[in-house]
Design a protein around this motif. Structure first.
Motif, PDB file in Angstrom:
ATOM      1  N   UNK A  84     -23.397 -41.663 -35.386  1.00  0.00           N
ATOM      2  CA  UNK A  84     -24.402 -41.297 -34.388  1.00  0.00           C
ATOM      3  C   UNK A  84     -24.509 -39.783 -34.223  1.00  0.00           C
ATOM      4  N   UNK A  85     -23.437 -39.053 -34.469  1.00  0.00           N
ATOM      5  CA  UNK A  85     -23.492 -37.593 -34.355  1.00  0.00           C
ATOM      6  C   UNK A  85     -24.469 -36.978 -35.353  1.00  0.00           C
ATOM      7  N   UNK A  86     -24.693 -37.625 -36.476  1.00  0.00           N
ATOM      8  CA  UNK A  86     -25.663 -37.127 -37.463  1.00  0.00           C
ATOM      9  C   UNK A  86     -27.069 -37.204 -36.877  1.00  0.00           C
ATOM     10  N   UNK A  87     -27.399 -38.328 -36.239  1.00  0.00           N
ATOM     11  CA  UNK A  87     -28.710 -38.468 -35.610  1.00  0.00           C
ATOM     12  C   UNK A  87     -28.866 -37.456 -34.475  1.00  0.00           C
ATOM     13  N   UNK A  88     -27.823 -37.296 -33.662  1.00  0.00           N
ATOM     14  CA  UNK A  88     -27.878 -36.328 -32.565  1.00  0.00           C
ATOM     15  C   UNK A  88     -28.089 -34.913 -33.102  1.00  0.00           C
ATOM     16  N   UNK A  89     -27.358 -34.569 -34.147  1.00  0.00           N
ATOM     17  CA  UNK A  89     -27.495 -33.231 -34.731  1.00  0.00           C
ATOM     18  C   UNK A  89     -28.923 -33.006 -35.222  1.00  0.00           C
ATOM     19  N   UNK A  90     -29.486 -33.991 -35.908  1.00  0.00           N
ATOM     20  CA  UNK A  90     -30.843 -33.851 -36.427  1.00  0.00           C
ATOM     21  C   UNK A  90     -31.840 -33.587 -35.292  1.00  0.00           C
ATOM     22  N   UNK A  91     -31.736 -34.383 -34.224  1.00  0.00           N
ATOM     23  CA  UNK A  91     -32.676 -34.233 -33.115  1.00  0.00           C
ATOM     24  C   UNK A  91     -32.551 -32.869 -32.439  1.00  0.00           C
ATOM     25  N   UNK A  92     -31.356 -32.321 -32.412  1.00  0.00           N
ATOM     26  CA  UNK A  92     -31.179 -30.984 -31.845  1.00  0.00           C
ATOM     27  C   UNK A  92     -31.572 -29.894 -32.832  1.00  0.00           C
ATOM     28  N   UNK A  93     -31.351 -30.133 -34.116  1.00  0.00           N
ATOM     29  CA  UNK A  93     -31.623 -29.116 -35.135  1.00  0.00           C
ATOM     30  C   UNK A  93     -33.116 -28.855 -35.322  1.00  0.00           C
ATOM     31  N   UNK A  94     -33.959 -29.844 -35.053  1.00  0.00           N
ATOM     32  CA  UNK A  94     -35.398 -29.645 -35.245  1.00  0.00           C
ATOM     33  C   UNK A  94     -36.041 -28.916 -34.076  1.00  0.00           C
ATOM     34  N   UNK A  95     -35.231 -28.548 -33.079  1.00  0.00           N
ATOM     35  CA  UNK A  95     -35.730 -27.787 -31.941  1.00  0.00           C
ATOM     36  C   UNK A  95     -35.666 -26.305 -32.263  1.00  0.00           C
ATOM     37  N   UNK A  96     -36.346 -25.389 -31.683  1.00  0.00           N
ATOM     38  CA  UNK A  96     -37.360 -25.648 -30.665  1.00  0.00           C
ATOM     39  C   UNK A  96     -38.625 -26.204 -31.314  1.00  0.00           C
ATOM     40  N   UNK A  97     -39.314 -26.987 -30.553  1.00  0.00           N
ATOM     41  CA  UNK A  97     -40.523 -27.627 -31.040  1.00  0.00           C
ATOM     42  C   UNK A  97     -41.725 -26.752 -30.733  1.00  0.00           C
ATOM     43  N   UNK A  98     -42.768 -26.957 -31.493  1.00  0.00           N
ATOM     44  CA  UNK A  98     -43.977 -26.170 -31.300  1.00  0.00           C
ATOM     45  C   UNK A  98     -45.196 -27.031 -31.014  1.00  0.00           C
ATOM     46  N   UNK A  99     -45.160 -28.264 -31.433  1.00  0.00           N
ATOM     47  CA  UNK A  99     -46.301 -29.161 -31.212  1.00  0.00           C
ATOM     48  C   UNK A  99     -45.878 -30.590 -31.510  1.00  0.00           C
ATOM     49  N   UNK A 100     -46.708 -31.550 -31.077  1.00  0.00           N
ATOM     50  CA  UNK A 100     -46.442 -32.960 -31.379  1.00  0.00           C
ATOM     51  C   UNK A 100     -46.742 -33.257 -32.825  1.00  0.00           C
TER      52      UNK A 100
END
Length: 100
Positions: A84-100
């Motif tokens: 699950x830490x891999x999924x968590x890392x991915x979701x944090x790594x794609x930040x900061x977001x710029x658009x939907x």
């Protein structure tokens, strides 16, 4: 995966610090409506301490949608064997977001 020990988390505000990660359309409910319902009971529930909103997650040709069953959900992710830490890392790594 329900627990008989739910009060340990939900009714322990002095010892529980809650982080919620969600799509931006869920913020009004989880920041106002749900906490108001908990407070309205008169009991000492653990309230959210940190609410982190993300832009909509996209999956293939559209947005994740729990109601439509579009996306990768906890049970799907668990079945992959990927920690699950891999999924968590991915979701944090794609930040900061710029658009939907």
């Amino acid at each position: 995966n329900y627990t008989t020990e739910w009060r340990r988390w939900w009714m322990n505000p002095d010892n529980v610090e809650t982080y919620n990660f969600m799509a931006k359309d869920n913020v009004p409910f989880h920041s106002v409506v749900f906490p108001a319902c908990l407070i309205g009971t008169g009991d000492r529930y653990s309230l959210v301490n940190h609410l982190i909103a993300t832009e909509y997650l996209n999956y293939e040709d559209g947005k994740f949608s729990k109601s439509r069953g579009i996306g990768v959900f906890g049970t799907d992710a668990e079945g992959t064997g990927i920690p699950s830490d891999i999924f968590r890392f991915y979701l944090l790594a794609i930040r900061p977001e710029k658009q939907d």
